[in-house]
Design a protein around this motif. Sequence first.
Motif, PDB file in Angstrom:
ATOM      1  N   GLU A  13       0.808  -1.221   0.000  1.00  0.00           N
ATOM      2  CA  GLU A  13       0.000   0.000   0.000  1.00  0.00           C
ATOM      3  C   GLU A  13       0.843   1.272   0.000  1.00  0.00           C
ATOM      4  O   GLU A  13       0.317   2.370  -0.167  1.00  0.00           O
ATOM      5  N   LEU A  14       2.148   1.148   0.220  1.00  0.00           N
ATOM      6  CA  LEU A  14       3.007   2.314   0.379  1.00  0.00           C
ATOM      7  C   LEU A  14       2.941   3.309  -0.796  1.00  0.00           C
ATOM      8  O   LEU A  14       2.918   4.516  -0.555  1.00  0.00           O
ATOM      9  N   PRO A  15       2.909   2.867  -2.051  1.00  0.00           N
ATOM     10  CA  PRO A  15       2.848   3.868  -3.132  1.00  0.00           C
ATOM     11  C   PRO A  15       1.629   4.793  -3.025  1.00  0.00           C
ATOM     12  O   PRO A  15       1.735   5.995  -3.281  1.00  0.00           O
ATOM     13  N   LYS A  18       2.378   7.203  -0.150  1.00  0.00           N
ATOM     14  CA  LYS A  18       3.374   8.186  -0.590  1.00  0.00           C
ATOM     15  C   LYS A  18       2.742   9.223  -1.517  1.00  0.00           C
ATOM     16  O   LYS A  18       3.034  10.416  -1.425  1.00  0.00           O
ATOM     17  N   ALA A  19       1.843   8.799  -2.388  1.00  0.00           N
ATOM     18  CA  ALA A  19       1.159   9.734  -3.290  1.00  0.00           C
ATOM     19  C   ALA A  19       0.335  10.749  -2.489  1.00  0.00           C
ATOM     20  O   ALA A  19       0.278  11.926  -2.839  1.00  0.00           O
ATOM     21  N   GLN A  39       8.438  12.114   6.772  1.00  0.00           N
ATOM     22  CA  GLN A  39       8.038  10.778   6.327  1.00  0.00           C
ATOM     23  C   GLN A  39       8.478  10.507   4.898  1.00  0.00           C
ATOM     24  O   GLN A  39       8.946   9.409   4.591  1.00  0.00           O
ATOM     25  N   ARG A  40       8.361  11.485   4.017  1.00  0.00           N
ATOM     26  CA  ARG A  40       8.833  11.282   2.640  1.00  0.00           C
ATOM     27  C   ARG A  40      10.327  10.966   2.623  1.00  0.00           C
ATOM     28  O   ARG A  40      10.781  10.109   1.874  1.00  0.00           O
ATOM     29  N   PHE A  87      -5.454   4.336  -0.679  1.00  0.00           N
ATOM     30  CA  PHE A  87      -5.215   4.961   0.603  1.00  0.00           C
ATOM     31  C   PHE A  87      -6.212   6.093   0.839  1.00  0.00           C
ATOM     32  O   PHE A  87      -6.439   6.925  -0.038  1.00  0.00           O
ATOM     33  N   CYS A  88      -6.801   6.124   2.053  1.00  0.00           N
ATOM     34  CA  CYS A  88      -7.809   7.139   2.400  1.00  0.00           C
ATOM     35  C   CYS A  88      -7.391   8.012   3.577  1.00  0.00           C
ATOM     36  O   CYS A  88      -7.951   9.089   3.776  1.00  0.00           O
ATOM     37  N   GLY A  89      -6.469   7.541   4.392  1.00  0.00           N
ATOM     38  CA  GLY A  89      -6.063   8.269   5.586  1.00  0.00           C
ATOM     39  C   GLY A  89      -5.406   7.317   6.565  1.00  0.00           C
ATOM     40  O   GLY A  89      -5.206   6.138   6.266  1.00  0.00           O
TER      41      GLY A  89
END
Length: 192
Positions: A13-15, A18-19, A39-40, A87-89
Amino acid sequence: MTTLMLVKPSLVELPSYKAALEAGWSPDNVRKTVAANEQRERIATDAAAFVASLDDPDAAGGPIPLPDGSFIARLPSIVRWMWDGEFCGSIGFRWQRDTAVLPPHVLGHIGFSVVPWKRGRGYARLALMQILADARQRGLPYVELTTDPDNAASQKVIAACDGEMIERFRKVAAYDNAEALRFRIRLTDTGT
């Protein structure tokens, strides 16, 4: 109908996570852009270590930064990502062993942040309801959450999960003594 799930962070799920960071979202409602940039950088340095650090029920990670730049010892904690196919939060849960009381510099047991393009769908409420199950399993009689006085959306989410405002207070100096509201959600019938 899309179902919201809480997922343990992983490289899969990381991409999408990151987006969201790159689009200007931050998982930290206090340190906002600073936290997102940190974090980036951590993801770019070692993505696997970053993901692993988000699930730390033994408080094995190093100290964490406060908004004033000071550092404090880490509490046991977990982070779960809100997921509806993307990803939503995120929602985080932290605690102290053998007590529901938190140190003054820890503003609450639970914090959440939904990406702007997924707000208004009830995801924060669903995520909070799901993470409360974990808090119950840890035997806590209650959890506390804080919001800024003008954050009506978060207050509504907390109230929808049976949260009651217990005080208006000033945050500790590390948070510039800003005014905040503290809410409590009882997890057991005998909790105080």
